[in-house]
Design an enzyme around this catalytic site. Structure first.
Site, PDB file in Angstrom:
ATOM      1  N   TRP A 168      -3.294  -2.502  -1.444  1.00 39.41           N
ATOM      2  CA  TRP A 168      -2.913  -4.034  -1.855  1.00 39.41           C
ATOM      3  C   TRP A 168      -3.942  -4.751  -1.275  1.00 39.41           C
ATOM      4  O   TRP A 168      -3.270  -4.972   0.082  1.00 39.41           O
ATOM      5  CB  TRP A 168      -1.377  -3.943  -1.426  1.00 39.41           C
ATOM      6  CG  TRP A 168      -0.750  -4.770  -2.312  1.00 39.41           C
ATOM      7  CD1 TRP A 168      -0.899  -5.377  -3.887  1.00 39.41           C
ATOM      8  CD2 TRP A 168      -0.685  -6.493  -2.116  1.00 39.41           C
ATOM      9  NE1 TRP A 168      -0.284  -6.697  -3.797  1.00 39.41           N
ATOM     10  CE2 TRP A 168      -0.424  -7.169  -3.231  1.00 39.41           C
ATOM     11  CE3 TRP A 168      -0.921  -6.702  -0.715  1.00 39.41           C
ATOM     12  CZ2 TRP A 168       0.209  -8.639  -2.688  1.00 39.41           C
ATOM     13  CZ3 TRP A 168      -0.261  -8.370  -0.103  1.00 39.41           C
ATOM     14  CH2 TRP A 168       0.162  -8.871  -1.199  1.00 39.41           C
ATOM     15  N   THR A 198      10.604  -4.509   4.703  1.00 33.47           N
ATOM     16  CA  THR A 198      10.564  -5.682   4.346  1.00 33.47           C
ATOM     17  C   THR A 198       9.979  -6.674   5.772  1.00 33.47           C
ATOM     18  O   THR A 198      10.888  -6.720   6.384  1.00 33.47           O
ATOM     19  CB  THR A 198      11.858  -6.708   3.931  1.00 33.47           C
ATOM     20  OG1 THR A 198      12.435  -6.344   2.326  1.00 33.47           O
ATOM     21  CG2 THR A 198      10.828  -8.424   3.329  1.00 33.47           C
ATOM     22  N   GLU A 227       7.957 -13.688 -11.699  1.00 32.33           N
ATOM     23  CA  GLU A 227       7.216 -12.832 -11.563  1.00 32.33           C
ATOM     24  C   GLU A 227       6.999 -11.860 -13.146  1.00 32.33           C
ATOM     25  O   GLU A 227       5.583 -11.151 -12.750  1.00 32.33           O
ATOM     26  CB  GLU A 227       8.301 -11.448 -10.993  1.00 32.33           C
ATOM     27  CG  GLU A 227       8.706 -12.249  -8.999  1.00 32.33           C
ATOM     28  CD  GLU A 227       9.923 -10.955  -9.004  1.00 32.33           C
ATOM     29  OE1 GLU A 227       9.954 -10.351  -7.937  1.00 32.33           O
ATOM     30  OE2 GLU A 227      11.145 -11.257  -9.493  1.00 32.33           O
ATOM     31  N   LYS A 230      12.620 -14.330 -11.551  1.00 32.39           N
ATOM     32  CA  LYS A 230      12.142 -13.102 -12.751  1.00 32.39           C
ATOM     33  C   LYS A 230      11.448 -13.717 -13.573  1.00 32.39           C
ATOM     34  O   LYS A 230      10.144 -12.926 -14.197  1.00 32.39           O
ATOM     35  CB  LYS A 230      13.538 -12.019 -13.196  1.00 32.39           C
ATOM     36  CG  LYS A 230      14.263 -11.740 -12.472  1.00 32.39           C
ATOM     37  CD  LYS A 230      14.268 -10.520 -12.246  1.00 32.39           C
ATOM     38  CE  LYS A 230      13.928 -10.186 -10.776  1.00 32.39           C
ATOM     39  NZ  LYS A 230      13.939 -11.081  -9.786  1.00 32.39           N
ATOM     40  N   SER A 264      14.381  -2.649   0.469  1.00 31.54           N
ATOM     41  CA  SER A 264      14.261  -1.842   0.672  1.00 31.54           C
ATOM     42  C   SER A 264      14.317  -1.416   2.132  1.00 31.54           C
ATOM     43  O   SER A 264      13.869   0.416   2.562  1.00 31.54           O
ATOM     44  CB  SER A 264      12.420  -2.474   0.331  1.00 31.54           C
ATOM     45  OG  SER A 264      12.297  -2.798   1.204  1.00 31.54           O
ATOM     46  N   LYS A 272       5.985  -3.633  -4.686  1.00 29.18           N
ATOM     47  CA  LYS A 272       8.120  -3.750  -4.446  1.00 29.18           C
ATOM     48  C   LYS A 272       8.176  -4.298  -3.103  1.00 29.18           C
ATOM     49  O   LYS A 272       9.071  -4.096  -3.075  1.00 29.18           O
ATOM     50  CB  LYS A 272       8.524  -2.309  -4.976  1.00 29.18           C
ATOM     51  CG  LYS A 272       9.503  -2.180  -5.026  1.00 29.18           C
ATOM     52  CD  LYS A 272      10.249  -2.679  -6.307  1.00 29.18           C
ATOM     53  CE  LYS A 272      11.396  -2.357  -5.938  1.00 29.18           C
ATOM     54  NZ  LYS A 272      12.629  -3.159  -6.913  1.00 29.18           N
ATOM     55  N   CYS A 277       0.846  -1.414  -0.053  1.00 30.79           N
ATOM     56  CA  CYS A 277       0.271   0.082  -0.203  1.00 30.79           C
ATOM     57  C   CYS A 277       0.817   1.503   0.232  1.00 30.79           C
ATOM     58  O   CYS A 277       2.009   1.200   0.285  1.00 30.79           O
ATOM     59  CB  CYS A 277      -0.991  -0.525   1.063  1.00 30.79           C
ATOM     60  SG  CYS A 277      -1.647  -1.450   1.067  1.00 30.79           S
ATOM     61  N   ARG A 330       4.675   0.848  -5.705  1.00 30.92           N
ATOM     62  CA  ARG A 330       4.714  -0.588  -4.998  1.00 30.92           C
ATOM     63  C   ARG A 330       3.451  -1.393  -5.190  1.00 30.92           C
ATOM     64  O   ARG A 330       3.999  -2.552  -4.540  1.00 30.92           O
ATOM     65  CB  ARG A 330       4.300   0.782  -3.917  1.00 30.92           C
ATOM     66  CG  ARG A 330       5.663   1.120  -3.256  1.00 30.92           C
ATOM     67  CD  ARG A 330       4.887   1.890  -2.071  1.00 30.92           C
ATOM     68  NE  ARG A 330       5.048   1.721  -0.928  1.00 30.92           N
ATOM     69  CZ  ARG A 330       6.532   1.339  -0.030  1.00 30.92           C
ATOM     70  NH1 ARG A 330       7.230   2.155  -0.459  1.00 30.92           N
ATOM     71  NH2 ARG A 330       5.543   0.693   1.175  1.00 30.92           N
ATOM     72  N   THR A 338      14.364 -11.926  -4.258  1.00 33.74           N
ATOM     73  CA  THR A 338      16.086 -11.754  -4.904  1.00 33.74           C
ATOM     74  C   THR A 338      17.012 -11.401  -3.948  1.00 33.74           C
ATOM     75  O   THR A 338      17.839 -12.302  -3.782  1.00 33.74           O
ATOM     76  CB  THR A 338      15.467 -10.570  -5.505  1.00 33.74           C
ATOM     77  OG1 THR A 338      14.907 -11.030  -6.089  1.00 33.74           O
ATOM     78  CG2 THR A 338      17.035  -9.997  -6.072  1.00 33.74           C
ATOM     79  N   SER A 339      16.862 -11.195  -2.694  1.00 30.89           N
ATOM     80  CA  SER A 339      17.774 -10.301  -1.581  1.00 30.89           C
ATOM     81  C   SER A 339      18.482 -11.935  -0.964  1.00 30.89           C
ATOM     82  O   SER A 339      19.747 -12.266  -0.914  1.00 30.89           O
ATOM     83  CB  SER A 339      17.088  -9.526  -0.400  1.00 30.89           C
ATOM     84  OG  SER A 339      16.947  -7.968  -1.364  1.00 30.89           O
ATOM     85  N   GLU A 388      17.542 -17.068  -8.750  1.00 33.46           N
ATOM     86  CA  GLU A 388      17.031 -15.349  -9.596  1.00 33.46           C
ATOM     87  C   GLU A 388      16.349 -15.170 -10.821  1.00 33.46           C
ATOM     88  O   GLU A 388      15.372 -14.823 -11.164  1.00 33.46           O
ATOM     89  CB  GLU A 388      18.654 -14.185  -9.156  1.00 33.46           C
ATOM     90  CG  GLU A 388      17.860 -13.031  -9.665  1.00 33.46           C
ATOM     91  CD  GLU A 388      16.214 -12.876  -8.277  1.00 33.46           C
ATOM     92  OE1 GLU A 388      16.366 -11.560  -8.954  1.00 33.46           O
ATOM     93  OE2 GLU A 388      16.409 -13.415  -7.718  1.00 33.46           O
ATOM     94  N   HIS A 401      17.901 -36.690  -9.008  1.00 35.96           N
ATOM     95  CA  HIS A 401      17.202 -36.647  -7.629  1.00 35.96           C
ATOM     96  C   HIS A 401      15.799 -36.330  -7.959  1.00 35.96           C
ATOM     97  O   HIS A 401      15.154 -35.383  -7.274  1.00 35.96           O
ATOM     98  CB  HIS A 401      17.544 -36.441  -6.526  1.00 35.96           C
ATOM     99  CG  HIS A 401      18.645 -36.969  -6.347  1.00 35.96           C
ATOM    100  ND1 HIS A 401      19.734 -37.775  -5.986  1.00 35.96           N
ATOM    101  CD2 HIS A 401      20.328 -36.207  -6.733  1.00 35.96           C
ATOM    102  CE1 HIS A 401      20.391 -38.232  -5.420  1.00 35.96           C
ATOM    103  NE2 HIS A 401      20.940 -37.320  -6.134  1.00 35.96           N
ATOM    104  N   ASN A 443      -1.177   2.087   6.222  1.00 34.43           N
ATOM    105  CA  ASN A 443      -0.334   0.600   5.335  1.00 34.43           C
ATOM    106  C   ASN A 443       0.350  -0.126   6.373  1.00 34.43           C
ATOM    107  O   ASN A 443       0.236   0.544   7.589  1.00 34.43           O
ATOM    108  CB  ASN A 443       1.134   0.912   5.201  1.00 34.43           C
ATOM    109  CG  ASN A 443       0.441   2.078   3.551  1.00 34.43           C
ATOM    110  OD1 ASN A 443       0.056   1.927   2.925  1.00 34.43           O
ATOM    111  ND2 ASN A 443       2.105   2.843   2.990  1.00 34.43           N
ATOM    112  N   GLY A 444      -0.268  -2.192   6.427  1.00 32.69           N
ATOM    113  CA  GLY A 444       0.046  -2.977   7.361  1.00 32.69           C
ATOM    114  C   GLY A 444      -0.992  -3.070   7.707  1.00 32.69           C
ATOM    115  O   GLY A 444      -2.266  -3.316   7.249  1.00 32.69           O
TER     116      GLY A 444
END
Length: 690
Positions: free
Chosen positions: A106, A432, A567, A564, A429, A685, A2, A33, A382-383, A560, A583, A133-134
């Protein structure tokens, strides 16, 4: 997730049309976002009727108007102007002081719909309005209590309890004879009842031309602009408020991107702070939940003072420039973003002088890190992948065991974190939600906490003991690209800094530092594959699935690259460890399924050659990424499939090179398939809710 934006003009005339456009543009800056609905509130021209209730103050006030719409912001803009035309609201009417609020939602509680959009309201008369937000975790209990007191709920959101609770507190105070209850007292009492993470802005017709912002866990910033003297220099709380009657503009936002075009003077609001905008100034109050009520009356907290800071970003950073999409721009910015990441941090003298790394944010804690029992990388998405790419080098140079943790999983299972651990929190960011919860858990367990973020002043940057900013610049596209490569480079430099000047690995360290200097040029070379990856995307446009095999340093590249594709191109894709192929995954191989194998030159090259041979033996549809000049080695005799050749660099930095063609592939697949590359469906985001 949001997005919040608010605009208050003071002693400067602004037409209603101008105010609307400022709010709309603020929301547009927050689009990246992720959101599915939006809304705004401005003042009407007509005062609300004087209340017949003797317990309610009788002074008339301007009635707030609320506009909410599902879908994109342009749908909201269209509906607002249609409603304005239908009601003959004067867009040219001028206000010397006015407070407006806006929000992008969102969906978490309740489907995307106007009734679930923000601002949420206390009653049909819009006595109290809130953007949020939250997540309020105890909203169900609060809702039951408010229903028993006669409140009716219109939405499915957790947010609606907040403005209704504010009205309940306000009405109760007036019933008890406290007709001088302040806006801040009402908000403090509301906060006392809320559990969970939130950033809130309150607007009320009982307190016209005032706004109150508060936060716990979710990001929120105040931007200030003194129109009489705005020289861009940092100022104190007192300096700004001292010019009491000068023309000013104040802004509130959950993201600096929405502020930078208006002002660079900002205050990062801390958890537990309440910021009250009134009479052209602002006051900062500290919320103390332990105090509760003071002798039966609503609490009156003391104010605090803090300095304003200067945003280190420019408007040009958040524009597309000559590119069609933000993701495209950010992929092609990587040579420059990597230079910025390394600027001033690499030290390389002449041929006889030692090379070294200087990370100011870590230098006072390096001895503690070297004595660590283990190093724990903690991140999401990604992080996490970037940390995984850096793990082998950190283990090699430091000799310290390095473990990987997905933030949410660590907290869910309450995994062991010890005082002798160094916990490294990686987040683009810095806000997170899962990573912040893991950070709190690690702090409670006494670990040394290190932050690696792209956002100065973020929650992770503020709450860790030390850290490094990746300095990749603003990243607007939801799918992270340049932040990922900068994270890998920063963590490589962290590994070099921890290794220090030990003689045993000096040659290796020097080679890596030399390769880091040349890395932007190598990335510039690999970007020349843009057209080749576009042609490959055309061949894959109708596919439903994609497998990506990697090994060693490039297991992270496989994860990654697959991330992508899923996503943005909305294609099922899986990154897999090459050693795990036999396996289970081998059962999927046939002549139709496209498979990417990353086989650049490193210690795992021969193993990946074996993978290629086994896939070819089963008529696999191969796309092989190899080092320049290795096409014949990975596909002897020509063979079937395609080969993508990339420049070769030091093995620990090869993931930076190898990910770029996969980023380009994901980008072109998305555009060719007709999807929104910058705002993929259902994604945000900055994931600020759990």
């Amino acid at each position: 997730m949001c997005g919040i934006f608010a605009y208050l003009n003071y002693n400067v005339n602004r037409e209603r049309r101008y105010i609307l456009e400022v709010l709309f543009n603020g929301l547009r800056r927050l689009e990246y976002r992720g959101y599915d609905s939006s809304g705004i509130s401005i003042d009407s021209s007509l005062p609300t009727p004087v209340s017949a209730d003797p317990n309610v103050p009788s002074s008339p006030s301007i009635a707030p108007l609320v506009f909410r719409q599902e879908g994109k912001i342009e749908s909201l803009v269209k509906s607002v102007y249609e409603d304005v035309a239908a009601t003959e609201l004067n867009l040219e009417e001028s206000f010397s002081i006015h407070a407006g609020i806006a929000h992008t939602r969102w969906a978490t509680h309740g489907e995307p719909a106007p009734r679930n959009s923000h601002p949420q309201t206390s009653d049909p008369g819009n006595e109290f309005l809130v953007v949020h937000n939250g997540v309020v975790t105890n909203y169900e209990a609060l809702k039951e209590t408010l229903v028993r007191h006669g409140f009716t709920f219109e939405s499915d959101t957790d947010t609606e309890v907040i403005p209704k609770l504010a009205k309940f507190v306000f009405d109760k105070a007036n019933e008890e004879g406290d007709h001088d209850v302040t806006f801040c007292q009402v908000v403090f009492e509301v906060m006392r009842h809320l559990d969970g993470a939130y950033a809130l802005i309150f607007k009320s017709r009982h307190y016209p031309n005032e706004l109150i912002a508060c936060k716990r866990g979710s990001p929120l910033l105040l931007g200030v602009k003194d129109l009489a003297e705005d020289n861009g220099a940092a100022a104190s709380f007192h300096d700004f408020n001292a010019s009491k009657n000068g023309p000013k503009e104040l802004f509130l936002s959950s993201d600096a991107n929405a502020l930078v075009e208006h002002t660079r003077k900002v205050l990062v609001i801390e958890d537990g702070e309440v910021v009250h905008l009134k009479d052209g100034g602002f006051s900062i109050l500290k919320f103390n939940d332990d105090k509760g009520k003071n002798h039966g009356a609503l609490s009156r907290p003391a104010s605090v003072q803090r300095a304003l800071s200067i945003l280190e970003m420019e408007v040009e950073q958040i524009n597309k420039g000559n590119y069609e999409h933000y993701m495209q721009k950010e992929i092609h910015e990587q040579p420059e973003s990597l230079k910025t990441t390394m600027r001033g941090r690499l030290i390389r003298g002449g041929s006889s002088k030692a090379r070294s790394v200087l990370l100011g944010g870590l230098k006072d804690h390096l001895k503690t890190i070297r004595r660590s029992r283990r190093i724990v990388f903690i991140g999401c998405g990604t992080s996490y992948n970037a940390a995984l790419a850096a793990r082998p080098l950190l283990e090699e140079l430091s000799g310290i065991p390095v473990t990987m943790e997905i933030a949410s999983d660590l907290v869910d299972r309450q995994g062991p974190i010890y005082r002798e651990d160094t916990a490294v929190f990686v987040s683009q960011s810095g806000e997170t939600a899962d990573t912040l919860q893991a950070l709190q858990y690690a702090l409670e367990n006494g670990a040394l906490c290190v932050g690696i973020t792209n956002t100065v002043g973020s929650a992770i940057a503020r709450n860790t003991h030390c850290g490094v900013h990746i300095n990749a610049g603003a990243e607007i596209g939801v799918a992270s690209t340049k932040a990922y490569t900068s994270q890998i480079v920063v963590m490589a430099m962290v590994a070099l800094a921890i290794a220090g000047d030990t003689i045993s690995n000096q040659e290796r360290r020097d080679a890596i530092i030399d390769a880091l200097y040349d890395l932007p040029n190598k990335v510039r070379e690999v970007l020349k594959l843009d057209e080749e990856m576009k042609e490959l995307a055309k061949l894959l446009i109708a596919e439903q699935s994609l497998l990506v095999f990697g090994r060693g340093y490039n297991y992270a590249t496989a994860l990654e690259g697959a991330l992508k594709v899923k996503e943005v191109a909305l294609m099922h894709s899986e990154g897999m460890l090459g050693g795990e192929m036999k396996h289970g995954p081998l059962a999927l191989v046939d002549e139709n399924l496209p498979i990417v194998v990353i086989a650049t030159r490193d210690a795992c090259f021969s193993n990946q050659q074996s993978v290629i041979q086994q896939l070819r033996a089963r008529k696999g549809r191969l796309i092989v990424m190899c080092s320049e000049g290795d096409a014949a080695s990975v596909c002897p005799g020509g063979g079937s499939g395609r080969v993508v050749e990339v420049p070769q660099v030091q093995d620990c930095l090869q993931p930076v090179i190898n990910i770029v063609p996969l980023q380009l592939l994901a980008y072109h697949l998305t555009v060719l398939r007709g999807y929104n590359v910058d705002q993929p469906r259902n994604l945000a985001k900055s994931v600020t809710t759990q």
